[in-house]
Design a protein around this motif. Structure first.
Motif, PDB file in Angstrom:
ATOM      1  N   LYS A 284       0.893  -1.145  -0.016  1.00  0.00           N
ATOM      2  CA  LYS A 284      -0.004   0.047   0.032  1.00  0.00           C
ATOM      3  C   LYS A 284       0.834   1.319   0.068  1.00  0.00           C
ATOM      4  O   LYS A 284       0.781   2.093   0.691  1.00  0.00           O
ATOM      5  CB  LYS A 284      -0.998  -0.067   0.982  1.00  0.00           C
ATOM      6  N   GLN A 285       1.755   1.156  -0.801  1.00  0.00           N
ATOM      7  CA  GLN A 285       2.802   2.224  -1.109  1.00  0.00           C
ATOM      8  C   GLN A 285       2.419   3.049  -2.210  1.00  0.00           C
ATOM      9  O   GLN A 285       2.317   2.559  -3.118  1.00  0.00           O
ATOM     10  CB  GLN A 285       4.150   1.858  -0.835  1.00  0.00           C
ATOM     11  N   PRO A 286       2.966   4.307  -2.197  1.00  0.00           N
ATOM     12  CA  PRO A 286       2.797   4.981  -3.779  1.00  0.00           C
ATOM     13  C   PRO A 286       3.760   4.510  -4.798  1.00  0.00           C
ATOM     14  O   PRO A 286       4.941   4.467  -4.582  1.00  0.00           O
ATOM     15  CB  PRO A 286       3.250   6.531  -3.336  1.00  0.00           C
ATOM     16  N   VAL A 287       3.150   4.394  -5.943  1.00  0.00           N
ATOM     17  CA  VAL A 287       3.982   4.081  -7.143  1.00  0.00           C
ATOM     18  C   VAL A 287       3.608   5.141  -8.340  1.00  0.00           C
ATOM     19  O   VAL A 287       2.141   5.368  -8.413  1.00  0.00           O
ATOM     20  CB  VAL A 287       3.563   2.647  -7.633  1.00  0.00           C
ATOM     21  N   GLY A 288       4.442   5.711  -8.671  1.00  0.00           N
ATOM     22  CA  GLY A 288       4.542   6.643  -9.644  1.00  0.00           C
ATOM     23  C   GLY A 288       4.525   8.350  -9.459  1.00  0.00           C
ATOM     24  O   GLY A 288       4.191   9.128 -10.207  1.00  0.00           O
ATOM     25  N   THR A 289       4.872   8.654  -8.045  1.00  0.00           N
ATOM     26  CA  THR A 289       5.332   9.848  -7.625  1.00  0.00           C
ATOM     27  C   THR A 289       6.139  10.543  -8.727  1.00  0.00           C
ATOM     28  O   THR A 289       7.023  10.157  -9.090  1.00  0.00           O
ATOM     29  CB  THR A 289       5.648   9.881  -6.292  1.00  0.00           C
ATOM     30  N   PRO A 290       5.646  11.835  -9.173  1.00  0.00           N
ATOM     31  CA  PRO A 290       6.349  12.505 -10.254  1.00  0.00           C
ATOM     32  C   PRO A 290       7.971  12.626  -9.775  1.00  0.00           C
ATOM     33  O   PRO A 290       8.156  12.996  -8.680  1.00  0.00           O
ATOM     34  CB  PRO A 290       5.846  13.813 -10.330  1.00  0.00           C
TER      35      PRO A 290
END
Length: 456
Positions: free
Chosen positions: A361-367
Motif C-alpha cells: 500500500k505504498q505510492p507508485v508513480g510519484t512525479p
C-alpha cells in the motif's frame, strides 16, 4: 502523464545534457574485493516513524536482494538527513556504511576524505555511462572519479496544496494559484474560512534558508555570484516582504513559525496547512510517514516572475563511508544498483519494485525528474503505468509545465551555512512585526560571505 519531448529545460546551473559518458578508468590502486566474502552491509532505510507498510516493503526488498546476493546481509537503519546533525553523525561513526546526502554536500565530503572513491565499483554497472553528466558531476572529485552516486532523481520544488481546504474556502482546487498575488489571496481565504494556516513556511535547521532560496529563484534572484554572497538582492527582499504581509497584514500563516521539513509535512497531511513549498517528490513521504488522504492532495508549479526566474532543484546521492573495506564497497554498489537505480533501466526490476510497493500500500508513480535521460524516464513510466496508484490527475499543473521551466541548482558554495544564515532572517520576519528586512539581510550576508570565504 505526458512530458514534452521537444523541450526539457531542466538545468542545474545550466542546461542538463541528456546523455553522457562516465570517466572511463577507475582507480587501479583499489584493493580487489573477494566476490565470495561474507559481508554485512549497514544501509540507510526509511525515515523514522514510517508506517508498517513501508517497513514491510523495504523488508521484502532486502529479502529479494539477499536471495540474489546470498553472501551479503543487509541491515537497514531508519534515518533522516538533517544539516544540524549530519556532520556530527558522520564524524562520530554512527551513520550506516551506505548513506544518503544532498547534491550540495558531496564536494565537501570528498575534499575531507569522508566518502569512498566508488569509480571502479560504479564501472561494473552496465548503465554506468548513461548518467547525465551534469547530475553525475556533483559526486565527482578533482581526480574525475565518482565518489557519490545519484540515487534518487533530481527534484524540482513545487507548491503543494490541500484540495479540501481550497474547497472549504470557496476556491477551485482544479485551478490552483499561478501568481504570488493569487497565492496570497488563496491563503487569506483559507485562513478566514477554515481557521487553518493558508500558507506555511519552513524556518529552522537550514530549511528556512532553503525555502527562501526557492522564493528568491522564483522571482529571478540568486544568493551567490561566483564567490560573492548576494543575499541582499531585490528578489530575496520581495520574498521576505511577501511572508511579512501574509503573517502580519493578512494573518494567514497560522500560529506555528518554527517548522522544519518533518513538522510541516505532518501539519500539511493533518489538514492544518493550505499551501507550502517543497520538493515535488514529497508525496511519497506524506504517504509513508504522515498517512495523508490522497484525495486532499494537490501539486502545482510555484509562481515564476522575472526574466531569470527558475525553480530550485536538487537531489539525493548515495555515498559510502571512506572507512568501508573493498568487500563492503563491492556490496554497496550492488545495493545501490538494486535499491535505487535498477528500476529505471530494467523493465522487470521496475515492475517488481512497483508490485512490492503496491502490495504494501505504498505510492507508485510519484512525479520525478530523470537522472539518466528524459527518454529513459518516459520508458520507466510506461513500464509501471498499469501499477501507478498516485493521483497524477491532481498534479497536472506541475507535471505539465515543469519541463518548460528553468530548474536551478542550490547555491554551490557553503550551501548549508548560507541557508542557516537565512533561517534567522525568516524566523525574525515571522515573529517580529517590526523586523527590518534590509538590516537582517545585511547581517546574514556578512555571515554567508564569511562561510563562502572559508570554503575557498
Amino acid at each position: 502523464m505526458k512530458y514534452s519531448r521537444t523541450r526539457m529545460a531542466v538545468a542545474i546551473a545550466g542546461a542538463l545534457a541528456l546523455t553522457s559518458t562516465l570517466v572511463a578508468c577507475g582507480s587501479d590502486e583499489d584493493p580487489k574485493a573477494d566476490a565470495n566474502a561474507k559481508v554485512t552491509l549497514n544501509v540507510v532505510g526509511l525515515l523514522p516513524g514510517s508506517k508498517p507498510e513501508a517497513q514491510q516493503a523495504l523488508a521484502a526488498e532486502v529479502t529479494d536482494f539477499q536471495k540474489e546476493n546470498p553472501n551479503i546481509t543487509v541491515v537497514t537503519k531508519d534515518y533522516e538527513w538533517k544539516a544540524t546533525t549530519f556532520a556530527a553523525d558522520l564524524a562520530g561513526g554512527t551513520l550506516p556504511t551506505v548513506f544518503e546526502i544532498p547534491f550540495t554536500d558531496a564536494k565537501t565530503l570528498i575534499g575531507n576524505g569522508q566518502i569512498a572513491d566508488m569509480q571502479s565499483s560504479l564501472s561494473t554497472l552496465s548503465y554506468a555511462s548513461n548518467f547525465n553528466k551534469n547530475v553525475l558531476q556533483y559526486g565527482q572529485g578533482p581526480d574525475g572519479h565518482v565518489y557519490a552516486i545519484p540515487a534518487k532523481s533530481v527534484y524540482a520544488v513545487g507548491l503543494h496544496y490541500n484540495r479540501d481546504l481550497f474547497t472549504k474556502a470557496g476556491l477551485d482546487p482544479s485551478k490552483p494559484p499561478t501568481t504570488w498575488d493569487e497565492v496570497r489571496a488563496a491563503a487569506k481565504a483559507i485562513a478566514e474560512k477554515t481557521g487553518q494556516a493558508g500558507f506555511a513556511q519552513m524556518a529552522k535547521d537550514g530549511t528556512g534558508g532553503w525555502q527562501l532560496t526557492v522564493d528568491t529563484y522564483a522571482r529571478g534572484g540568486r544568493l551567490e555570484d561566483g564567490k560573492k554572497a548576494t543575499l541582499t538582492n531585490d528578489a530575496t527582499k520581495a520574498s521576505l516582504q511577501f511572508l511579512k504581509d501574509l503573517r502580519w497584514t493578512d494573518n494567514s500563516m497560522g500560529a506555528n513559525f518554527d517548522y522544519d521539513w518533518t513538522g510541516i509535512n505532518q501539519a500539511f497531511a493533518a489538514g492544518k496547512v493550505g499551501m507550502y513549498t517543497s520538493g515535488q517528490d514529497v508525496y511519497t513521504s506524506l504517504v509513508q510517514t504522515n498517512n495523508i488522504d490522497p484525495k486532499t492532495y494537490g501539486l502545482t508549479m510555484i509562481p515564476l516572475s522575472g526574466g531569470d526566474s527558475g525553480v530550485l532543484g536538487g537531489g539525493t546521492m548515495a555515498a559510502v563511508s571512506s572507512k568501508a573495506s573493498a568487500n563492503e564497497k563491492a556490496a554497496a554498489i550492488k545495493w545501490i544498483d538494486y535499491h535505487y537505480l535498477r528500476k529505471y533501466t530494467n523493465a522487470e526490476a521496475a515492475k517488481k519494485a512497483a508490485e512490492i510497493q503496491i502490495a504494501s500500500k505504498q505510492p507508485v508513480g510519484t512525479p520525478e525528474l530523470p537522472i539518466f535521460t528524459q527518454q529513459q524516464y518516459q520508458q520507466y513510466q510506461e513500464w509501471i503505468k498499469p501499477l501507478v496508484n498516485v493521483p497524477l490527475d491532481q498534479m497536472t499543473t506541475f507535471t505539465g509545465k515543469v519541463f518548460e521551466a528553468k530548474v536551478v541548482n542550490e547555491p554551490p558554495l557553503a550551501t548549508q551555512d548560507v541557508y542557516k544564515s537565512l533561517d534567522t532572517v525568516v524566523q525574525a520576519v515571522l515573529t517580529d512585526k517590526n523586523a527590518n528586512i534590509d538590516q537582517l539581510l545585511a547581517d546574514a550576508n556578512t555571515k554567508a560571505q564569511r562561510a563562502i570565504d572559508a570554503a575557498g
